[in-house]
Design a protein around this motif. Sequence first.
Motif, short mmCIF file in Angstrom:
data_model
loop_
_atom_site.label_atom_id
_atom_site.label_comp_id
_atom_site.label_asym_id
_atom_site.label_seq_id
_atom_site.Cartn_x
_atom_site.Cartn_y
_atom_site.Cartn_z
N ASP A 196 -4.81 -1.48 14.07
CA ASP A 196 -5.63 -0.23 13.40
C ASP A 196 -5.87 -0.53 11.96
OD1 ASP A 196 -6.22 2.20 12.66
OD2 ASP A 196 -4.16 3.06 13.09
N LEU A 204 -6.82 -0.26 5.07
CA LEU A 204 -7.88 0.28 4.32
C LEU A 204 -7.49 1.20 3.21
CD1 LEU A 204 -10.89 0.36 6.82
CD2 LEU A 204 -10.47 -1.21 4.94
N ALA A 205 -6.47 2.08 3.65
CA ALA A 205 -5.84 3.14 2.75
C ALA A 205 -5.08 2.46 1.54
CB ALA A 205 -4.98 4.13 3.61
N ARG A 206 -4.30 1.74 2.04
CA ARG A 206 -3.47 0.82 1.09
C ARG A 206 -4.35 -0.04 -0.11
NH1 ARG A 206 -1.81 -4.05 1.21
NH2 ARG A 206 -2.51 -4.37 3.31
N ALA A 260 -7.47 0.91 -0.77
CA ALA A 260 -8.42 1.79 -1.36
C ALA A 260 -8.59 1.58 -2.99
CB ALA A 260 -8.13 3.21 -1.25
N ALA A 270 -6.93 1.31 9.76
CA ALA A 270 -6.72 2.68 8.63
C ALA A 270 -5.44 2.58 7.73
CB ALA A 270 -6.61 3.87 9.41
N PRO A 271 -4.48 2.00 8.08
CA PRO A 271 -3.25 2.00 6.99
C PRO A 271 -3.68 0.91 5.95
CG PRO A 271 -2.54 1.80 9.20
CD PRO A 271 -3.98 1.54 9.39
#
Length: 326
Positions: A268, A273-275, A277, A270-271
């Motif tokens: 996944d 990419l959030a980190r 950012a 998403a985590p």
Amino acid sequence: MTAATVIDVQGVQHTYGDVQALRGVSLRVPRGSFFALLGPNGAGKSTLVSLMSTLLPLQTGTLEIAGLDVRRHAAAVRRRLGLVFQEPSLDERLTVLENLDFHGRIYGLGGRERQQRAEHVLGVVELGEWQNATARILSRGMKRRLEIARGVMHDPDLLILDEPTTGLDVQSRRAVWSYLGALRRQTGLSLLLTTHQIEEAEDADLVAIIDRGEVLAFGTPQQLREGLGGMVVTLRGVPDDLRAGVLEGVPDAVVEEVGDTLRLRVADPAPMLARLAPDLPRLSGLSVQAASLEDVFLSLTGRALREERVSVAAPHVSPTDGRGFR
Ligand SMILES: Nc1ncnc2c1ncn2[C@@H]1O[C@H](COP(=O)(O)OP(=O)(O)OP(=O)(O)O)[C@@H](O)[C@H]1O
């Protein structure tokens, strides 16, 4: 085997002296399929094709082509196969038509049938206007088209193509695939392609990934990609000080590195990419894609199919990946 199966290989092994080229290959391919045998040099593709085409005697296992056992019905198997090999194999002194006519004679076609078939197959590969040209003067792409026409001259069930687009430019490659597509639509011809080019295998109905004499995966390209799971995140222009942080954050990712580009397959994204950012503006590029057959190959073998292009960052290989790295 039912008549609906064009290739049925069960438990096939082959050795050359001490070299074990095939280690128990089993495959069943439905008639009408476009089947790609994908693997690096030395994987065993040519050996398997040579066994199918009766050029090598079968040592262990069973092998049937269009319902015919290669041991008991070798001549009939050859009649059901068309072959297009990587190495040029035309008689360059003969004309386009003579090359086809000679092939038709070998396969026992009568004069009228030879003429009709030649006209038909030259039409498909758009070489009709060149029928009286000497093969020597044709371009590389045209020669390949003529070899395909010759391969289907005797109306086989299965056309075996051994790396058919090697050495061709992009336009000629497209042309070759377009003619092969037309042949399939017109006749229901089955295709067996051996290749180490992922892009060509992506279009197949069925793909077998073969390495070191073993079939590691067999299914539709979609099944193979879905079986792998996850997404591939590509980060370009990764600054040195960011690299370690990126990798530490995804300990289970399968990572490839080429220069300052990192390619990570993660369950996944998403985590991650959030980190990342706050640092994304420091990258020169970012993409998130579904896994490709290349990723499937990498996951199964621990090597990229194009070794020279990619190195694998082994410490970040997931030890829990069921298929494992070797
Ligand atoms: N005639 C031979 N004698 C001894 N070893 C051989 C022979 N032909 C192939 N091999 C070996 O068998 C293994 C499989 O070779 P094969 O040619 O079938 O692979 P391949 O996938 O077709 O590779 P390539 O694309 O390079 O032809 C390799 O280790 C190769 O060195």
